[in-house]
Design an enzyme around this catalytic site. Structure first.
Site, short mmCIF file in Angstrom:
data_model
loop_
_atom_site.label_atom_id
_atom_site.label_comp_id
_atom_site.label_asym_id
_atom_site.label_seq_id
_atom_site.Cartn_x
_atom_site.Cartn_y
_atom_site.Cartn_z
N ALA A 146 -15.26 50.24 -50.28
CA ALA A 146 -15.58 49.33 -51.39
C ALA A 146 -16.92 48.68 -51.07
O ALA A 146 -17.36 48.67 -49.92
CB ALA A 146 -14.50 48.27 -51.49
N GLY A 166 -12.04 52.28 -48.81
CA GLY A 166 -11.85 52.77 -50.18
C GLY A 166 -12.32 54.20 -50.34
O GLY A 166 -11.81 54.94 -51.19
N GLU A 223 -9.51 56.22 -49.32
CA GLU A 223 -8.46 56.06 -50.34
C GLU A 223 -8.75 56.94 -51.56
O GLU A 223 -7.83 57.52 -52.15
CB GLU A 223 -8.34 54.57 -50.72
CG GLU A 223 -7.72 53.73 -49.61
CD GLU A 223 -7.74 52.26 -49.91
OE1 GLU A 223 -6.65 51.67 -49.99
OE2 GLU A 223 -8.84 51.70 -50.10
N GLU A 243 -10.51 48.36 -42.76
CA GLU A 243 -10.51 47.08 -43.48
C GLU A 243 -10.11 45.90 -42.60
O GLU A 243 -10.60 44.79 -42.78
CB GLU A 243 -9.54 47.16 -44.67
CG GLU A 243 -10.01 48.01 -45.84
CD GLU A 243 -9.66 49.48 -45.71
OE1 GLU A 243 -9.77 50.21 -46.71
OE2 GLU A 243 -9.32 49.92 -44.59
N1 T1G Z 1 -20.47 47.87 -48.70
C1 T1G Z 1 -21.73 47.40 -48.85
N2 T1G Z 1 -22.77 47.66 -47.99
C2 T1G Z 1 -22.47 48.44 -46.95
C3 T1G Z 1 -21.17 48.97 -46.72
C4 T1G Z 1 -20.14 48.66 -47.66
N3 T1G Z 1 -18.90 49.13 -47.55
N4 T1G Z 1 -21.22 49.70 -45.59
C5 T1G Z 1 -22.49 49.64 -45.14
N5 T1G Z 1 -23.24 48.89 -45.94
C6 T1G Z 1 -24.68 48.62 -45.82
C7 T1G Z 1 -25.05 47.86 -44.54
O1 T1G Z 1 -24.95 46.48 -44.73
C8 T1G Z 1 -26.49 48.29 -44.33
O2 T1G Z 1 -27.28 47.55 -45.22
C9 T1G Z 1 -26.48 49.74 -44.81
O3 T1G Z 1 -25.33 49.86 -45.66
C10 T1G Z 1 -26.35 50.74 -43.69
O4 T1G Z 1 -25.24 50.38 -42.90
C11 T1G Z 1 -10.41 48.55 -51.22
C12 T1G Z 1 -11.15 46.77 -49.21
C13 T1G Z 1 -20.71 53.33 -42.98
C14 T1G Z 1 -20.35 53.59 -40.57
O5 T1G Z 1 -15.59 48.82 -43.39
O6 T1G Z 1 -18.89 50.85 -40.90
O7 T1G Z 1 -13.04 49.68 -48.66
O8 T1G Z 1 -28.64 46.32 -43.57
O9 T1G Z 1 -26.53 49.76 -40.85
O10 T1G Z 1 -24.92 52.38 -38.66
O11 T1G Z 1 -9.43 49.38 -49.33
O12 T1G Z 1 -22.02 50.80 -42.28
O13 T1G Z 1 -29.51 48.38 -44.63
O14 T1G Z 1 -29.20 46.28 -45.99
O15 T1G Z 1 -24.02 49.98 -40.78
O16 T1G Z 1 -25.20 54.31 -40.29
C15 T1G Z 1 -14.34 49.41 -45.73
C16 T1G Z 1 -18.37 49.58 -43.33
C17 T1G Z 1 -14.82 48.47 -46.79
C18 T1G Z 1 -17.23 50.50 -43.55
C19 T1G Z 1 -22.68 53.37 -41.52
N6 T1G Z 1 -15.48 50.11 -45.17
N7 T1G Z 1 -19.59 50.27 -42.98
O17 T1G Z 1 -23.16 52.87 -40.33
O18 T1G Z 1 -25.47 52.02 -41.09
S1 T1G Z 1 -13.46 47.51 -47.41
C20 T1G Z 1 -16.02 49.73 -44.03
C21 T1G Z 1 -19.75 50.82 -41.75
C22 T1G Z 1 -12.62 48.62 -48.41
C23 T1G Z 1 -10.67 49.08 -49.86
C24 T1G Z 1 -11.31 48.14 -48.91
C25 T1G Z 1 -21.09 51.40 -41.46
C26 T1G Z 1 -21.16 52.92 -41.66
P1 T1G Z 1 -28.72 47.12 -44.82
P2 T1G Z 1 -25.29 50.46 -41.31
P3 T1G Z 1 -24.74 52.96 -40.01
#
Ligand code: T1G
Ligand code: NAD
Length: 708
Positions: free
Chosen positions: A68, A107, A110, A130
């Site tokens: 998400a 997500g 999912e 999450e």
């Molecule tokens: N939403 C918004 N921005 C995100 C994002 C996300 N999910 N994931 C990464 N970014 C932005 C981050 O801030 C950075 O921005 C850029 O992307 C690159 O990220 C309903 C509730 C995917 C493994 O927890 O673990 O889904 O600094 O520097 O090292 O059930 O990002 O460039 O402006 O980390 O290559 C669950 C979170 C969400 C994954 C990539 N998902 N992301 O790593 O790059 S909750 C997560 C990561 C959800 C549902 C629920 C990592 C990555 P900027 P980065 P990276």
């Protein structure tokens, strides 16, 4: 037939009988509102288009979907909600295939679980992380994953938040097929065609039988609940995850989905979500320093480490673990031999625990060499000095480095407190000198303070950040002052703790109160772990410049004078049984405390744990504000990341400055003004804190203002 709507990050096009739905929402294809709307209408279109026999969902760029859009949390949710999008995908009457590359997380997974078939290419990383954001899967993950892979493995994924690779995903049953190449589009198209040729049916995950063995599922849920109770240390969402998976076992799918939503919204409303999401983005923002935007790092293949003691050896291991060539220089043969032993013992323990093969150890140590001659550092790209904390010794080392190192080599010091501008000024190339302040044990602790002296060049600093990235450290830029960001603020809140100790609280109560707040250890346990002798040396060094009007508590000195330095001497504030790292209260320490109180003429009083935490945090926050005001830290979030990554601050509270915003700066300032009535010299409100309160602003407003 192509339907390209320029604004939407979703494009659909028919290739043969397969509707290809591509997600292109940089940087990580997060499921923002436009992506959700686009997916919904793409499935609706495919459903009604008789030319379409199957749907293939792919992500453009490096990732499938990273989840998400985290930036949307805490804001008014816009329809469609992600669970509805996933239900729509699953309800499609034509086979939907998801082809996964890079991140398929939260997500994103999912969405894949809602599809009827899943393929992953090499390098894909799947997970439901999450919990690391104070959340739980909220789009069917808690209902579909257990049905697909079983309650135990599903709970394992959701409670750990870990990412699994493609091979393990196949073994778990999370995906049906592994692609041979990393071209998810081509692999996905071939798989979709194969399914069509085989007339493969729609196969809904909500019908999967992973929970059929109810006893085994129940046992897994009970085990997870017990594990959460024992290990989640105050975290909110883990228990909600277990409750949701239990519903997957006990309730029909739709009812389980409704309960998941209820629990998910409770997580959204928990302050822990705000703290953990702040930490997520803050850890990414700290890497954006002026110098990393202005310059490219220099080459970083080989490194030198001068000094093979506690820090030098740990730094060498961190570099070896990152694949670098490392040369250690010590002052003599015996010291070098000790340095080599300090390095090898890290790998020996991994081998003895079966976490590393002897062959792998040999390969790593093949990149390690030791010497007593500085000439061996002539080709190093970067050198870190970690010798005694003595200016004369350090300057002598830098003079040698200046003599032998090639032009363009970055010369760094690991000093904890000494003036790096003075060290830089002592050689001919101050532009190449910076501070790289590691934390002990250096191969484990995540934090690395990149200390920026006045005359350093931007590309030297950028090289420091690049080294941090290579060593998988969390780097925070810090200005030059006594103790930089972390140790400077530590000295102040530790002072506040010592005042409470002399005023009537026991070291054990103070530690207990701080643990209740969420720290793994209290300040006196930490002192015993780090070794009281280091703090003692610092107090002695500062004695000459200490403000004579300032209150000074001598309890720590009395304990150190007895040689009680903590774990390494078997006693400090606590008593340690031989080989034990957990201490027991020491009545002799309490006797010393009583004696010092009467010597200081202090009438001891009682403290509640709540008051202890208020004073401890007020001191931390106030000095944090001073550090930001003076530009030692670029933003309040740099202070937050420093304390989360290097000082055990509970991550779910977001760091001291975020925590201050949560409780309200006005309350923190009121506390400081209240405490100042008894000690106005120590409790001087930071002008930054006063200014923010007067303007009705908070620390996060400064973070936002600094974002470019
Ligand atoms: N939403 C918004 N921005 C995100 C994002 C996300 N999910 N994931 C990464 N970014 C932005 C981050 O801030 C950075 O921005 C850029 O992307 C690159 O990220 C309903 C509730 C995917 C493994 O927890 O673990 O889904 O600094 O520097 O090292 O059930 O990002 O460039 O402006 O980390 O290559 C669950 C979170 C969400 C994954 C990539 N998902 N992301 O790593 O790059 S909750 C997560 C990561 C959800 C549902 C629920 C990592 C990555 P900027 P980065 P990276
Ligand atoms: P240590 O005493 O364990 O190791 C210092 C090593 O430097 C010794 O092995 C010594 O032989 C070697 N040495 C001394 N002079 C030398 C010279 N001229 N050339 C080559 N080697 C020489 O000390 P440590 O705890 O590893 O601390 C090293 C530095 O790191 C200090 O500046 C300290 O303030 C800083 N630091 C320490 C910690 C910590 O927790 N120990 C944390 C962060 C930073």
């Amino acid at each position: 037939m192509a339907t390209d709507t320029p604004s939407t990050p979703i494009t659909s096009r028919l290739v043969g009988k397969v509707m290809l739905v591509s997600i292109d929402n940089p940087p990580v294809n997060a499921l923002g509102v436009d992506v959700r709307r686009g997916l919904m209408s793409a499935i609706d279109a495919a459903e009604t288009d008789s030319a379409v026999a199957a749907v293939l969902i792919v992500g453009s760029g490096r990732n499938f979907i990273a989840g998400a859009d985290i930036r949307e949390f805490g804001k008014t949710p816009l329809p469609p909600a992600l669970p509805d999008v996933c239900n729509r995908i699953e309800a499609c009457s034509k086979p939907v295939i998801a082809a996964l590359q890079g991140a398929a997380l939260g997500g994103g997974l999912e969405v894949a679980l809602a599809a009827h078939y899943r393929l992953a290419v090499p390098g894909a990383k799947l997970g439901l992380p999450e919990v690391q954001l104070g959340l739980m899967p909220g789009a069917g993950g808690t209902q579909r994953a257990p049905r697909l892979v079983g309650a135990g493995p599903a709970l394992g994924l959701m409670l750990s938040g870990r990412h699994v690779g493609a091979d393990e995903a196949l073994a778990l049953g999370l995906v049906d097929r592994l692609g041979r190449s990393d071209d998810s589009l081509a692999e996905g198209q071939a798989y979709a065609q194969e399914l069509l040729d085989a007339d493969a049916p729609v196969r809904r995950t909500s019908d999967a039988k992973g929970l059929a063995d109810r006893d085994a599922s129940r046992a897994a849920i009970d085990a997870a609940r017990a594990d959460v109770a024992a290990k989640s240390r105050g975290l909110f969402s883990p228990e909600k995850i277990v409750e949701a998976v239990e519903a997957a076992l006990d309730l029909p799918f739709d009812e389980g989905m409704r309960l998941e939503r209820t629990l998910f919204m409770q997580c959204i409303d928990s302050p822990q979500r705000a703290g953990l999401i702040h930490a997520f983005f803050a850890e990414r923002e700290v890497a954006k320093a002026p110098e990393t935007k202005a310059a490219q790092p220099r080459p970083l293949a080989s490194a030198g480490v001068v000094g093979g003691g506690t820090m030098g050896a740990g730094i060498a291991v961190a570099m070896l673990d990152a694949g670098m060539m490392v040369t250690m220089v010590e002052r003599d043969g015996d010291s070098l031999a000790r340095g080599r032993v300090n390095v090898e013992k890290v790998y020996d323990s991994l081998v003895s625990k079966g976490r590393m093969s002897a062959d792998a150890k040999a390969k790593v140590l093949a990149r390690f060499s030791g010497a007593t001659s500085y000439d061996t550092l002539s080709q190093a790209d970067l050198v870190v000095e970690a010798v005694f904390e003595d200016m004369t010794v350090k300057k002598a080392v830098f003079t040698e480095l200046d003599r032998v190192c090639k032009p363009g080599a970055v010369l760094a010091t690991n000093t904890s407190y000494l003036d790096i501008d003075e060290i830089a000024a002592s050689i001919s190339r101050p532009q190449d000198v910076l501070g790289l302040h590691f934390f002990s044990p250096a191969h484990i602790m995540k934090l690395l303070e990149i200390v920026v002296p006045a005359r350093v060049s931007a590309d030297s600093v950028a090289t420091g950040f690049e080294l941090a990235r290579k060593l998988r450290k969390v780097a925070v830029r810090a200005g030059v002052c006594d103790g930089f960001i972390g140790n400077r603020i530590l000295a102040v809140y530790r002072q506040a703790a010592d005042y409470m100790l002399e005023d009537g609280a026991s070291p054990y109560q103070i530690d207990e109160a701080v643990r209740e707040f969420g720290y793994p250890m209290g300040p006196y346990q930490v002192a015993d772990l780090a070794g009281g002798d280091i703090g003692w040396a610092t107090r002695k060094r500062r004695a000459a410049t200490r403000d004579p009007r300032a209150r000074y508590v001598e309890i720590a000195d009395r304990i150190c004078e007895r040689g009680w330095f903590g774990q390494k001497t078997g006693r400090g504030y606590y008593l340690y049984a031989k080989g034990s790292r957990s201490g027991t209260p020491d009545p002799e320490v309490l006797a010393i405390v009583d004696a010092e109180r009467s010597k200081a003429g202090v009438e001891p009083r009682s403290f509640s744990n709540e008051e202890i935490v208020r004073r401890y945090l007020a001191a931390m926050i106030n000095e944090g504000a001073n550090v930001v005001r003076e530009g030692i830290a670029l933003r309040p979030l740099d202070v937050d990341v420093t304390f989360i990554a290097g000082y055990g601050f509970p991550r779910y509270r977001g760091g001291p400055m975020k925590y201050a915003d949560t409780v309200g700066l006005a309350r923190v300032l009121a506390d400081i003004r209240e405490f100042a009535k008894e000690d106005p010299l120590f409790w001087r409100p930071s002008p930054l804190l006063v200014d923010l309160v007067e303007r009705g602003a908070d620390f996060d407003s400064l973070n936002k203002a600094s974002q470019v």
